[in-house]
Design an enzyme around this catalytic site. Structure first.
Site, mmCIF file in Angstrom:
data_model
loop_
_atom_site.group_PDB
_atom_site.id
_atom_site.type_symbol
_atom_site.label_atom_id
_atom_site.label_comp_id
_atom_site.label_asym_id
_atom_site.label_seq_id
_atom_site.Cartn_x
_atom_site.Cartn_y
_atom_site.Cartn_z
ATOM 1 N N ASP A 64 0.764 -1.325 -0.047
ATOM 2 C CA ASP A 64 -0.009 0.042 0.056
ATOM 3 C C ASP A 64 0.850 1.272 -0.037
ATOM 4 O O ASP A 64 0.813 2.189 0.764
ATOM 5 C CB ASP A 64 -0.943 -0.203 1.080
ATOM 6 C CG ASP A 64 -2.020 1.031 1.115
ATOM 7 O OD1 ASP A 64 -1.894 1.862 0.224
ATOM 8 O OD2 ASP A 64 -2.680 1.313 2.177
ATOM 9 N N ASP A 174 -4.869 -4.508 11.912
ATOM 10 C CA ASP A 174 -5.253 -3.350 12.908
ATOM 11 C C ASP A 174 -4.444 -3.412 14.249
ATOM 12 O O ASP A 174 -4.469 -4.579 14.816
ATOM 13 C CB ASP A 174 -6.628 -3.066 13.108
ATOM 14 C CG ASP A 174 -7.214 -2.213 12.252
ATOM 15 O OD1 ASP A 174 -6.892 -2.216 10.951
ATOM 16 O OD2 ASP A 174 -8.177 -1.344 12.561
ATOM 17 N N ASP A 204 -2.655 9.173 10.180
ATOM 18 C CA ASP A 204 -3.479 8.260 9.034
ATOM 19 C C ASP A 204 -4.706 7.504 9.757
ATOM 20 O O ASP A 204 -4.349 6.940 10.892
ATOM 21 C CB ASP A 204 -2.714 7.386 8.397
ATOM 22 C CG ASP A 204 -3.122 6.699 7.270
ATOM 23 O OD1 ASP A 204 -3.248 7.100 6.314
ATOM 24 O OD2 ASP A 204 -3.406 5.338 7.567
ATOM 25 N N LEU A 209 -9.163 3.669 15.452
ATOM 26 C CA LEU A 209 -8.391 2.857 16.316
ATOM 27 C C LEU A 209 -8.929 2.073 17.347
ATOM 28 O O LEU A 209 -8.230 1.024 17.568
ATOM 29 C CB LEU A 209 -7.756 4.159 17.190
ATOM 30 C CG LEU A 209 -6.744 5.150 16.419
ATOM 31 C CD1 LEU A 209 -6.167 6.034 17.420
ATOM 32 C CD2 LEU A 209 -5.830 4.610 15.633
ATOM 33 N N GLU A 246 -6.225 12.751 9.569
ATOM 34 C CA GLU A 246 -6.996 12.246 8.335
ATOM 35 C C GLU A 246 -8.190 11.569 8.815
ATOM 36 O O GLU A 246 -8.134 10.208 9.225
ATOM 37 C CB GLU A 246 -6.038 11.267 7.573
ATOM 38 C CG GLU A 246 -6.625 10.883 6.090
ATOM 39 C CD GLU A 246 -6.756 9.242 5.827
ATOM 40 O OE1 GLU A 246 -7.216 9.259 4.458
ATOM 41 O OE2 GLU A 246 -6.375 8.596 6.562
HETATM 42 C C1 NOJ Z 1 -5.285 6.544 4.032
HETATM 43 C C2 NOJ Z 1 -4.249 6.961 3.287
HETATM 44 O O1 NOJ Z 1 -4.218 8.135 2.430
HETATM 45 C C3 NOJ Z 1 -4.273 5.701 2.068
HETATM 46 O O2 NOJ Z 1 -3.316 5.983 0.897
HETATM 47 C C4 NOJ Z 1 -3.978 4.531 2.869
HETATM 48 O O3 NOJ Z 1 -4.066 3.334 1.613
HETATM 49 C C5 NOJ Z 1 -4.801 4.156 3.953
HETATM 50 N N1 NOJ Z 1 -4.977 5.325 4.849
HETATM 51 C C6 NOJ Z 1 -4.573 2.943 4.559
HETATM 52 O O4 NOJ Z 1 -3.266 3.512 5.522
#
Ligand code: NOJ
Ligand code: CA
Length: 546
Positions: A64, A174, A204, A209, A246
């Site tokens: 990712d 997680d 992020d 959580l 985020e």
């Molecule tokens: C949000 C990030 O912006 C994204 O790129 C990522 O795949 C997910 N979180 C998981 O960490």
């Protein structure tokens, strides 16, 4: 412009989101690296940004793109060494650029030694670091985020013969935040980078959580308590550092992330972003004014972070079904452009490479309340490649020149981590930094001017906003005010010239000074103030009593 004494720096940040792998390859292995990013810092100084947000650069299997971390205390070997990172940080600070790094705290990679230990046996001391279950029926009210790839938030682990919880890809288990040892270790990780000198974190995926039965497992009070605890430690030990959330949520659910000014300093305004694209397509200000009216007040020390695009798909999660259909029909006719609940395209391609619309959107980004974040490459109008999987099409190499590999790398093109954009409209021979530096009116140079003008006032970063509601719905007009400083912004969201009559009676006697050319417009009197605007044109005026 010097910062006022009590103004936090992040209110006047201009953030540039960069990914070390995509920016500049200094050693010719086809992958961007820290020495490369360091070499290009002066480019960012020239652009006028003062903060970099770096995507994850830690050791990772990169399933990712680094949001799957395998070691929080080091740098991915393709990107350089910890020493290289430190050098880059010093170089950035020497140029008065602050550095925000990514902190992926909800999950790790399944390759992380913690997970390897955790799965090795039910008795392992780290067993409880992740969320295990003998059934996949728990927490069934939690939605699936990566809809196009995942069927469930549970994955079966054949090693320890049980299920583990994951909100994203199944290779991203997680962490278990009910375990104090996890919380402590994550703080140790943050401390490690703070002691090195980073200026803040984008945290992020913070809504996820903690899990609780009978809830959708998002935005839980227990999650907020953990975040507040991190903030408390941050304030105690590292005052002046910043946390950016985020949290892709509705305004009412976003508001608690600021708490009483004691949780996050900043949060992305996810609901606003797609509505800016809607407003321009519909040629109507309503989507924008409505969402900002629904946006609750935030504590004075807090700040929204605004963005047009980032490294992910343009998320349509914070829209109604009808709005989402409209966005897809307008901006992603080709189904290959769609991913999960979003659109995987860049700014220039979304706006059909229309320079006027690109300018208008950036003008709004820089003048609506908040701190703007620019996604690398959008300042030159880079395109995307929907033939690359997942979100990789918007993460192609930065286009520095029309030469070999667009000036990104000396490697053989086959060796690059991803192919450059090559099509005739957006490809590197047509769209690149070097050629845009040479033409005064290039998008790049225009972005530099926009940023410079934004920086001439603090009203954009910390002023109030008041909307004007002229009869012409195609016009989005507002006044930003900080102390005596007043800025009038007028945006034409339509494809055709417009006239607008603004009720400026309360500013009677002021003259309008257009902020780019510094020319004086007529004094405000009793009558409605008449302005005409070309297609997608916008004005920024300083209101002055002279
Ligand atoms: C949000 C990030 O912006 C994204 O790129 C990522 O795949 C997910 N979180 C998981 O960490
Ligand atoms: Ca390299």
């Amino acid at each position: 412009m010097p910062l006022e004494k009590d103004e936090p720096w992040y209110k006047h940040a201009i953030i540039y989101q960069a990914h070390v792998r995509t920016f500049y390859d200094s050693n010719g292995d086809g992958i961007g690296d820290f020495p490369g990013l360091d070499e290009k810092l002066d480019y960012l100084v020239d652009l006028g940004i003062n903060t970099i947000w770096l995507m994850p650069f830690f050791p990772s299997p990169l399933r990712d793109d680094g949001y799957d971390i395998a070691d929080y205390y080091s740098v991915h070997s393709s990107y350089g060494t910890l020493e290289d990172f430190k050098k880059f940080l010093v170089s950035a600070h020497e140029r008065r650029i602050r550095v925000i790094i990514e902190m992926v705290l909800n999950h790790t990679s399944d390759q992380h030694p913690w997970f390897q230990e955790s799965r090795s046996s039910q008795e392992n001391p780290r067993r409880d670091w992740y969320v295990w279950s003998s059934t996949d029926a728990r927490y069934h009210e939690a939605r699936i985020i990566f809809l196009d790839t995942e069927m469930s938030n549970w994955a079966w682990d054949p090693v320890s013969k049980s299920y583990y919880w994951h909100r994203f890809f199944s290779h991203q288990p997680d962490l278990n935040y009910d375990n104090p040892a996890v919380r402590e270790e994550i703080w140790n990780v943050m401390k490690f980078w703070l002691e090195m000198g980073v200026d803040g974190f984008r945290l992020d995926a913070v809504p996820y959580l903690v899990e609780r039965e009978g809830t959708n497992c998002e935005n839980l009070p227990e999650t907020h308590a953990i975040l507040k605890e991190l903030r408390r430690k941050l304030d105690e030990q590292f005052p002046g550092k910043m946390l950016l959330a985020e949290a892709n949520q509705w305004p009412a659910d976003l508001r608690p992330y600021f708490a009483d000014g004691d949780e996050f300093h900043m949060a992305f305004h996810f609901p606003l972003m797609p509505r800016m694209f809607m407003g321009v397509k519909l040629e109507d200000r309503k989507p924008i004014t409505e969402i900002l009216q629904q946006t609750p007040e935030i504590p004075p020390s807090c700040q929204w972070c605004l963005f047009l695009r980032n490294h992910d798909e343009l998320t349509l999660e914070m829209l109604t079904d009808i709005e989402r259909d409209y966005m897809n029909d307008s901006y992603a006719q080709d189904k290959a452009m769609r991913l999960n609940l979003g659109i995987r395209r860049r700014l220039a391609t979304l706006l059909d490479n229309d320079r006027r619309r690109i300018e208008l959107m950036n003008g709004m980004l820089m003048s609506l309340p908040g701190t703007p974040s620019i996604y690398y490459g959008d300042e030159i109008g880079m395109g995307d490649n929907i033939n690359l999987g997942d979100r990789n099409g918007v993460r192609t190499p930065m286009q520095w020149s029309g030469g070999w590999n667009g000036g990104f790398s000396a490697a053989d093109p086959e060796k690059l981590y991803a192919p450059l954009i090559q099509d005739p409209v957006y490809g590197f021979p047509a769209v690149n930094v070097l050629s845009q530096k040479r033409t005064q009116h290039s998008l790049l140079n225009w972005m530099g001017r926009l940023i410079a003008v934004r920086k001439t006032t603090h009203a954009f970063g910390s002023g109030s906003i008041e909307f004007l509601y002229p009869g012409n719905q195609r016009i989005l007009a507002y006044v930003r005010q900080l102390g005596d400083e007043k800025i009038l912004v007028v945006n034409n969201l339509s494809n055709a010239a417009q006239a607008v009559e603004l009720d400026l009676r309360r500013y009677k006697g002021n003259i309008l000074i257009e902020m780019f050319g510094k020319n004086i417009f007529p004094r405000v009197g009793e009558l409605p103030y008449l302005l005409t605007l070309g297609p997608y044109q916008f004005y920024w005026f300083r209101l002055r009593r002279i």
